[in-house]
Design a protein around this motif. Sequence first.
Motif, PDB file in Angstrom:
ATOM      1  N   LEU A   1       0.259  -6.463 -10.845  1.00 22.43           N
ATOM      2  CA  LEU A   1      -0.861  -5.933 -11.652  1.00 22.43           C
ATOM      3  C   LEU A   1      -1.213  -4.504 -11.255  1.00 22.43           C
ATOM      4  O   LEU A   1      -1.837  -3.772 -12.023  1.00 22.43           O
ATOM      5  CB  LEU A   1      -2.118  -6.804 -11.492  1.00 22.43           C
ATOM      6  N   LEU A   2      -0.842  -4.131 -10.047  1.00 23.49           N
ATOM      7  CA  LEU A   2      -1.132  -2.772  -9.566  1.00 23.49           C
ATOM      8  C   LEU A   2       0.012  -1.816  -9.912  1.00 23.49           C
ATOM      9  O   LEU A   2      -0.048  -0.631  -9.587  1.00 23.49           O
ATOM     10  CB  LEU A   2      -1.303  -2.757  -8.039  1.00 23.49           C
ATOM     11  N   GLY A   3       1.085  -2.354 -10.498  1.00 17.25           N
ATOM     12  CA  GLY A   3       2.265  -1.532 -10.773  1.00 17.25           C
ATOM     13  C   GLY A   3       3.135  -1.356  -9.540  1.00 17.25           C
ATOM     14  O   GLY A   3       3.969  -0.445  -9.484  1.00 17.25           O
ATOM     15  N   ILE A   4       2.931  -2.217  -8.534  1.00 13.52           N
ATOM     16  CA  ILE A   4       3.800  -2.170  -7.352  1.00 13.52           C
ATOM     17  C   ILE A   4       4.518  -3.519  -7.227  1.00 13.52           C
ATOM     18  O   ILE A   4       4.271  -4.437  -8.022  1.00 13.52           O
ATOM     19  CB  ILE A   4       3.028  -1.806  -6.053  1.00 13.52           C
ATOM     20  N   VAL A   5       5.389  -3.611  -6.245  1.00 10.64           N
ATOM     21  CA  VAL A   5       6.226  -4.808  -6.139  1.00 10.64           C
ATOM     22  C   VAL A   5       6.027  -5.430  -4.765  1.00 10.64           C
ATOM     23  O   VAL A   5       6.068  -4.728  -3.751  1.00 10.64           O
ATOM     24  CB  VAL A   5       7.723  -4.410  -6.290  1.00 10.64           C
ATOM     25  N   ALA A   6       5.812  -6.742  -4.735  1.00 12.38           N
ATOM     26  CA  ALA A   6       5.717  -7.412  -3.431  1.00 12.38           C
ATOM     27  C   ALA A   6       7.078  -7.330  -2.755  1.00 12.38           C
ATOM     28  O   ALA A   6       8.094  -7.636  -3.366  1.00 12.38           O
ATOM     29  CB  ALA A   6       5.316  -8.868  -3.627  1.00 12.38           C
ATOM     30  N   PRO A   7       7.133  -6.900  -1.495  1.00 10.43           N
ATOM     31  CA  PRO A   7       8.428  -6.800  -0.817  1.00 10.43           C
ATOM     32  C   PRO A   7       9.062  -8.183  -0.616  1.00 10.43           C
ATOM     33  O   PRO A   7       8.390  -9.199  -0.725  1.00 10.43           O
ATOM     34  CB  PRO A   7       8.086  -6.158   0.522  1.00 10.43           C
ATOM     35  N   PHE A   8      10.364  -8.175  -0.270  1.00  9.52           N
ATOM     36  CA  PHE A   8      11.098  -9.453  -0.246  1.00  9.52           C
ATOM     37  C   PHE A   8      10.505 -10.458   0.727  1.00  9.52           C
ATOM     38  O   PHE A   8      10.542 -11.654   0.502  1.00  9.52           O
ATOM     39  CB  PHE A   8      12.597  -9.209   0.047  1.00  9.52           C
TER      40      PHE A   8
ATOM     41  N   LEU B   1      -0.661 -13.265  -4.827  1.00  6.61           N
ATOM     42  CA  LEU B   1       0.035 -11.983  -4.664  1.00  6.61           C
ATOM     43  C   LEU B   1       0.016 -11.279  -6.026  1.00  6.61           C
ATOM     44  O   LEU B   1       0.835 -11.574  -6.895  1.00  6.61           O
ATOM     45  CB  LEU B   1       1.464 -12.212  -4.147  1.00  6.61           C
ATOM     46  N   ASN B   2      -0.939 -10.373  -6.182  1.00  4.78           N
ATOM     47  CA  ASN B   2      -1.174  -9.729  -7.488  1.00  4.78           C
ATOM     48  C   ASN B   2      -0.533  -8.347  -7.606  1.00  4.78           C
ATOM     49  O   ASN B   2      -0.892  -7.563  -8.486  1.00  4.78           O
ATOM     50  CB  ASN B   2      -2.695  -9.598  -7.715  1.00  4.78           C
ATOM     51  N   GLU B   3       0.413  -8.035  -6.709  1.00  7.53           N
ATOM     52  CA  GLU B   3       0.969  -6.679  -6.661  1.00  7.53           C
ATOM     53  C   GLU B   3       1.408  -6.171  -8.022  1.00  7.53           C
ATOM     54  O   GLU B   3       1.202  -5.000  -8.352  1.00  7.53           O
ATOM     55  CB  GLU B   3       2.164  -6.620  -5.685  1.00  7.53           C
TER      56      GLU B   3
ATOM     57  N   PRO C   1      -6.818 -11.310  -2.375  1.00  9.57           N
ATOM     58  CA  PRO C   1      -5.658 -10.827  -3.131  1.00  9.57           C
ATOM     59  C   PRO C   1      -4.581 -10.210  -2.221  1.00  9.57           C
ATOM     60  O   PRO C   1      -4.879  -9.735  -1.130  1.00  9.57           O
ATOM     61  CB  PRO C   1      -6.267  -9.726  -4.027  1.00  9.57           C
ATOM     62  N   ALA C   2      -3.341 -10.234  -2.702  1.00  6.44           N
ATOM     63  CA  ALA C   2      -2.215  -9.517  -2.101  1.00  6.44           C
ATOM     64  C   ALA C   2      -2.124  -9.680  -0.579  1.00  6.44           C
ATOM     65  O   ALA C   2      -1.921 -10.784  -0.086  1.00  6.44           O
ATOM     66  CB  ALA C   2      -2.269  -8.047  -2.527  1.00  6.44           C
ATOM     67  N   GLY C   3      -2.323  -8.592   0.169  1.00  5.43           N
ATOM     68  CA  GLY C   3      -2.225  -8.682   1.626  1.00  5.43           C
ATOM     69  C   GLY C   3      -3.206  -9.686   2.222  1.00  5.43           C
ATOM     70  O   GLY C   3      -2.960 -10.242   3.301  1.00  5.43           O
TER      71      GLY C   3
ATOM     72  N   GLY D   1      -6.764  -7.127   1.110  1.00  6.87           N
ATOM     73  CA  GLY D   1      -5.347  -6.838   1.269  1.00  6.87           C
ATOM     74  C   GLY D   1      -5.089  -5.481   1.886  1.00  6.87           C
ATOM     75  O   GLY D   1      -5.974  -4.878   2.526  1.00  6.87           O
ATOM     76  N   LEU D   2      -3.892  -4.985   1.682  1.00  7.15           N
ATOM     77  CA  LEU D   2      -3.541  -3.689   2.279  1.00  7.15           C
ATOM     78  C   LEU D   2      -4.480  -2.624   1.745  1.00  7.15           C
ATOM     79  O   LEU D   2      -4.938  -2.693   0.594  1.00  7.15           O
ATOM     80  CB  LEU D   2      -2.091  -3.336   1.958  1.00  7.15           C
ATOM     81  N   ASP D   3      -4.749  -1.638   2.599  1.00  5.88           N
ATOM     82  CA  ASP D   3      -5.687  -0.586   2.207  1.00  5.88           C
ATOM     83  C   ASP D   3      -4.984   0.377   1.261  1.00  5.88           C
ATOM     84  O   ASP D   3      -4.044   1.076   1.650  1.00  5.88           O
ATOM     85  CB  ASP D   3      -6.201   0.134   3.454  1.00  5.88           C
ATOM     86  N   LEU D   4      -5.470   0.414   0.025  1.00  4.46           N
ATOM     87  CA  LEU D   4      -4.825   1.246  -0.990  1.00  4.46           C
ATOM     88  C   LEU D   4      -4.851   2.720  -0.599  1.00  4.46           C
ATOM     89  O   LEU D   4      -3.949   3.476  -0.969  1.00  4.46           O
ATOM     90  CB  LEU D   4      -5.515   1.028  -2.338  1.00  4.46           C
ATOM     91  N   LEU D   5      -5.858   3.097   0.170  1.00  2.67           N
ATOM     92  CA  LEU D   5      -5.965   4.512   0.544  1.00  2.67           C
ATOM     93  C   LEU D   5      -4.950   4.904   1.624  1.00  2.67           C
ATOM     94  O   LEU D   5      -4.751   6.080   1.892  1.00  2.67           O
ATOM     95  CB  LEU D   5      -7.398   4.836   0.988  1.00  2.67           C
ATOM     96  N   GLU D   6      -4.304   3.903   2.224  1.00  2.00           N
ATOM     97  CA  GLU D   6      -3.197   4.195   3.162  1.00  2.00           C
ATOM     98  C   GLU D   6      -1.886   4.395   2.404  1.00  2.00           C
ATOM     99  O   GLU D   6      -0.889   4.837   2.981  1.00  2.00           O
ATOM    100  CB  GLU D   6      -3.012   3.054   4.170  1.00  2.00           C
TER     101      GLU D   6
ATOM    102  N   GLY E   1     -18.251 -12.979   0.892  1.00  2.00           N
ATOM    103  CA  GLY E   1     -17.528 -13.085  -0.381  1.00  2.00           C
ATOM    104  C   GLY E   1     -16.123 -12.514  -0.404  1.00  2.00           C
ATOM    105  O   GLY E   1     -15.440 -12.559  -1.422  1.00  2.00           O
ATOM    106  N   ILE E   2     -15.688 -11.945   0.731  1.00  2.00           N
ATOM    107  CA  ILE E   2     -14.336 -11.367   0.766  1.00  2.00           C
ATOM    108  C   ILE E   2     -13.611 -11.884   2.014  1.00  2.00           C
ATOM    109  O   ILE E   2     -14.101 -11.698   3.133  1.00  2.00           O
ATOM    110  CB  ILE E   2     -14.369  -9.818   0.884  1.00  2.00           C
ATOM    111  N   PHE E   3     -12.470 -12.489   1.812  1.00  3.21           N
ATOM    112  CA  PHE E   3     -11.624 -12.824   2.972  1.00  3.21           C
ATOM    113  C   PHE E   3     -10.922 -11.533   3.400  1.00  3.21           C
ATOM    114  O   PHE E   3     -11.153 -11.022   4.474  1.00  3.21           O
ATOM    115  CB  PHE E   3     -10.643 -13.934   2.577  1.00  3.21           C
TER     116      PHE E   3
END
Length: 286
Positions: free
Chosen positions: A164-171, A160-162, A135-137, A91-96, A86-88
């Motif tokens: 929603l997390l209060g962060i910004v997808a890089p360029f 790319l749901n960044e 999502p995202a990554g 994305g990036l590991d939030l704990l990193e 159920g998961i591809f």
Amino acid sequence: MALAAARRLLLHAGSRLGRREAVDGARRFANKRVLVETEGPAVMKLRNPPVNSLSLECLTEFTISLEKLENDKSIRGVILTSECPGIFSAGLDLLEMYGRNPAHYAEYWKNVQELWLRLYTSNMILVSAINGASPAGGCLLALCCDYRVMADNPKYTIGLNESLLGIVAPFWFKDMYVNTIGHREAERALQLGTLFSPAEALKVGVVDEVVPEDQVHSKARSVMTKWLAIPDHSRQLTKNMMRKATADNLIKQREADIQNFTSFISKDSIQKSLHMYLEKLKQKKG
Ligand SMILES: CCCCCCCCCCCCC/C=C/C(=O)SCCNC(=O)CCNC(=O)[C@H](O)C(C)(C)COP(=O)(O)OP(=O)(O)OC[C@H]1O[C@@H](n2cnc3c(N)ncnc32)[C@H](O)[C@@H]1OP(=O)(O)O
């Protein structure tokens, strides 16, 4: 330094494992978080449960596996998929990116860049069999591929749901999104942090095909067969022509991009947003 040593160790261990399994006739190699089968079309499976988040270790193993495949001239294409039900990839590991120090953020981001550059500019044909949430990554991995097949399950979303997390997808995330779905759709989806259902993703062009869940792997294989029929040199030169400017845009400012990421993610306000998002993920369970 520690990471470079780990990478050397993993490469060494990976090649030993690869040799042993080849002797067994198994035609596959693996490290802890990535399994690669090279029987028929090569298949790379992410297996970093519970959600295939791209931790530093996972990124490193992924990059090493990709490097090994690139170095094997008999491998012309790879199907990228997941072993986590159920998961591809979440994305990036939030704990990193939460509660660590600037040196860690810089090291992590360097490895994110490295994997992206390798995937996006790979000479191999990359087909993603998206068999879960992306999502995202996770979406980023799929966008690097030459063709995306997604399982038709409305529970699975991609985008790319960044924001929603209060962060910004890089360029460079943004550039690849624009290249794939066009400027207007990317602008809207990035600001809203849209996570598309499979049907919506198909409509907007985030994925190329949506198929019943039990056919996602067979469809990816048949797509690969079609792409393998194209002469490598012309396909590779064409791919390079389409992607080089986007990749070069990051290559020429890698260091500045690492600095931007590190200072952005270290901000109290951003750490606070990530904290709230992580809490929300926890509460969802309760
Ligand atoms: C001027 C401008 C300057 C700009 C400068 C820009 C600089 C750059 C800025 C930063 C850019 C960063 C880019 C970020 C990219 C990313 O990829 S961020 C990650 C985004 N991912 C998500 O939002 C996904 C979150 N997860 C989910 O939605 C769900 O977990 C799921 C994937 C849909 C699976 O759901 P379910 O099966 O119900 O599992 P859960 O119970 O939710 O999760 C299980 C445990 O896994 C943990 N987890 C989930 N996702 C992650 C993750 N990405 N990283 C780490 N951990 C994750 C979750 O918390 C659960 O943990 P436990 O509670 O401990 O079990």
